[in-house]
Design a protein around this motif. Structure first.
Motif, PDB file in Angstrom:
ATOM      1  N   ILE A   1      64.458  42.462 -28.896  1.00 20.13           N
ATOM      2  CA  ILE A   1      65.597  41.963 -29.644  1.00 20.13           C
ATOM      3  C   ILE A   1      66.733  42.976 -29.630  1.00 20.13           C
ATOM      4  N   THR A   2      66.409  44.240 -29.918  1.00 20.87           N
ATOM      5  CA  THR A   2      67.457  45.268 -29.983  1.00 20.87           C
ATOM      6  C   THR A   2      68.150  45.445 -28.632  1.00 20.87           C
ATOM      7  N   ASN A   3      67.357  45.637 -27.598  1.00 19.50           N
ATOM      8  CA  ASN A   3      67.941  45.912 -26.284  1.00 19.50           C
ATOM      9  C   ASN A   3      68.493  44.644 -25.640  1.00 19.50           C
TER      10      ASN A   3
ATOM     11  N   ALA B   1      60.524  45.471 -22.337  1.00 17.92           N
ATOM     12  CA  ALA B   1      59.740  45.498 -23.567  1.00 17.92           C
ATOM     13  C   ALA B   1      58.298  45.053 -23.311  1.00 17.92           C
TER      14      ALA B   1
ATOM     15  N   GLU C   1      67.304  35.701 -30.782  1.00 12.65           N
ATOM     16  CA  GLU C   1      66.409  35.916 -31.926  1.00 12.65           C
ATOM     17  C   GLU C   1      66.113  34.625 -32.668  1.00 12.65           C
TER      18      GLU C   1
ATOM     19  N   GLU D   1      56.190  45.915 -32.066  1.00 12.71           N
ATOM     20  CA  GLU D   1      57.207  46.882 -31.660  1.00 12.71           C
ATOM     21  C   GLU D   1      57.916  46.420 -30.388  1.00 12.71           C
TER      22      GLU D   1
ATOM     23  N   THR E   1      69.851  42.153 -27.305  1.00 13.21           N
ATOM     24  CA  THR E   1      71.117  41.886 -27.980  1.00 13.21           C
ATOM     25  C   THR E   1      72.211  42.798 -27.448  1.00 13.21           C
ATOM     26  N   ALA E   2      71.871  44.060 -27.239  1.00  9.96           N
ATOM     27  CA  ALA E   2      72.861  45.000 -26.694  1.00  9.96           C
ATOM     28  C   ALA E   2      73.313  44.591 -25.303  1.00  9.96           C
TER      29      ALA E   2
ATOM     30  N   TRP F   1      58.479  43.332 -29.473  1.00 11.86           N
ATOM     31  CA  TRP F   1      59.423  42.275 -29.806  1.00 11.86           C
ATOM     32  C   TRP F   1      60.702  42.856 -30.411  1.00 11.86           C
ATOM     33  N   GLN F   2      60.560  43.824 -31.282  1.00  6.73           N
ATOM     34  CA  GLN F   2      61.744  44.438 -31.877  1.00  6.73           C
ATOM     35  C   GLN F   2      62.597  45.143 -30.819  1.00  6.73           C
ATOM     36  N   ASP F   3      61.936  45.811 -29.866  1.00  3.94           N
ATOM     37  CA  ASP F   3      62.686  46.427 -28.767  1.00  3.94           C
ATOM     38  C   ASP F   3      63.372  45.366 -27.916  1.00  3.94           C
TER      39      ASP F   3
END
Length: 433
Positions: free
Chosen positions: A425-427, A407, A235, A419, A429-430, A421-423
């Motif tokens: 980052i979320t996925n 994504a 990020e 949206e 990072t996980a 980009w946020q996915d």
């Protein structure tokens, strides 16, 4: 490439190396080296690594050794999953395994599961590899986990017949001059789309994302999702966001064929000529020829990619400690990754050598590819290989990259870039932590 030249490379390799599958050490590995043994080599990809004739020659020179290749036709994702499971379990992997650049640092954490090739003479071969390629296979403590096969290099492959239909230049130099930047590339794509609305300009957003990210990170931070201390920085690394934004600009311009790379639909796209361009590391030429088929010979060509260089792909060969014949497997690795082996692999499937001696060999430097309209592939791919700026890839690079690609595919299907980009980052990072 001609069978005669490939045979010449194999014979030259045999006379230069003349390796035998002998054992050393007092452990169980290589406990019966004088009897017939079988070495399994795990690789991946539709075209494999170009080792068929090399292996044939090796078996002729070492009659007690049979070499079996396993994995040709297997996609990289499936291969990586299988190899990770096998290495973790300590069983099931081949005697020699290919490790793609994106997962090399992942296996550094499992170094105890691999033979130190330095103990089998690999340290004497450092000069056979580009310095950054050699270093990418060596742990901080000096253990040689793998010896390099190819590097990706980068160009852009295009259908000259589709360019002609769109009223665009078809000469490779003129095509390369159309785009000094990726913004230029998008503008040309929009012109192509207006002229031929039934065709896409690019195969998929994800393949171009990988090229763009390698370029931007090579010129910038030198890493992507992890810094060189293996801290997860997806990020906060501006290079990742810049590559993502440029790729979504391409999607929003309507240029993508929305195909998942290496899927059945992607393969069909080659056969049906549904897209005009594809990010093209050297190894991609073998994929294109295999998927587009002989009827497309002379319709593909190769031009300079926008931006400055870039590298996508490249692998290493390593020996798991689960091998029963570790010394013999190490000798085979040295044989396949020798300069002569690199030349033979280039001639067989187009894999660009990571050996400076092989890059300078006339059979590489002066090579042309008849299928790609006699494009000077040696000149195009090899010229800048020694000056490639390597990008550090962290321990879970492949998993994070998959999350980002997913994504981007969602954006191709209509999700907003924000949206997406946020996915990512979320996925990502996980997957990466």
């Amino acid at each position: 490439m001609s069978v005669t030249l490939r045979r010449y490379a194999a014979v030259a390799l045999a006379s230069a190396v003349m390796l035998t599958a002998t054992a050393c050490g007092s452990d169980d590995a290589d406990s019966d080296p004088d009897g017939p043994i079988t070495l399994v080599v795990d690789i991946f990809g539709d075209a494999g690594f170009g080792y068929d004739e090399l292996i044939e020659q090796y078996e002729a020179d070492n009659p007690n050794v049979t070499v079996q290749q396993r994995g040709i036709g297997l996609g990289l994702g499936d291969y990586n999953t299988r190899l990770t499971q096998q290495i973790t379990a300590g069983s099931g992997a081949g005697d020699v395994v290919a490790i793609e650049e994106g997962t090399m640092s992942q296996f550094f954490a499992q170094a105890d599961k691999f033979v130190d090739l330095g103990e089998h003479g690999a340290n004497e071969l450092e000069g056979n590899f580009l310095p950054w390629k050699w270093e990418a296979g060596v742990l901080p403590d000096g253990k040689v986990l793998g010896l390099g096969t190819d590097v990706g290099g980068m160009a852009l492959c295009y259908r000259s017949d589709l360019f002609e239909a769109a009223g665009l230049p078809t000469d490779r130099d003129e095509v390369g001059a159309l785009w000094s930047s990726w913004d230029d590339f998008i503008a040309v794509g929009q012109e192509f789309k207006e002229a031929t609305p039934d065709k896409a300009f690019v195969d998929s957003a994800t393949s171009f994302y990988n090229l763009v990210l390698s370029q931007i990170a090579g010129e910038g931070t030198g890493y992507t999702y992890y810094d060189t201390e293996n801290q997860f920085v997806m990020e906060s690394n501006p290079d990742v966001k810049a590559a993502f934004d440029l790729t979504t600009d391409m999607i929003e311009a309507g240029l993508s064929n929305n195909l998942q790379s290496f899927s059945n639909e992607w393969n069909a796209g080659f056969k049906n000529a549904t897209f005009a361009t594809i990010a093209c590391p050297a190894w991609m030429t073998g994929v294109i020829e295999g998927q587009a088929g002989p009827e497309a010979a002379g319709k593909w060509d190769i031009a300079k990619a926008p931006g400055n260089g870039g590298n996508w792909g490249g692998s290493f060969l390593a020996v798991p400690t689960s091998s029963k014949y570790q010394a013999a497997a190490a000798e085979l690795v040295k044989y396949l990754t020798s300069p002569e082996g690199h030349v033979a692999a280039f001639e067989a499937v187009g894999n660009l050598p990571s050996s400076p001696q092989a890059l300078a060999d006339p059979k590489v430097a002066e090579a042309v590819n008849e299928y790609f309209s006699d494009a000077p592939t040696g000149e195009i791919f090899a010229a800048g290989a020694s000056e490639l700026k390597p990008v550090y890839l962290g321990p879970k690079n492949q998993a994070v990259r998959t999350a980002v690609e997913n994504a981007l595919r969602a954006v191709e299907q209509g999700q907003s870039p924000e949206e997406g980009w946020q996915d990512a980052i979320t996925n990502g990072t996980a997957a990466g932590r």
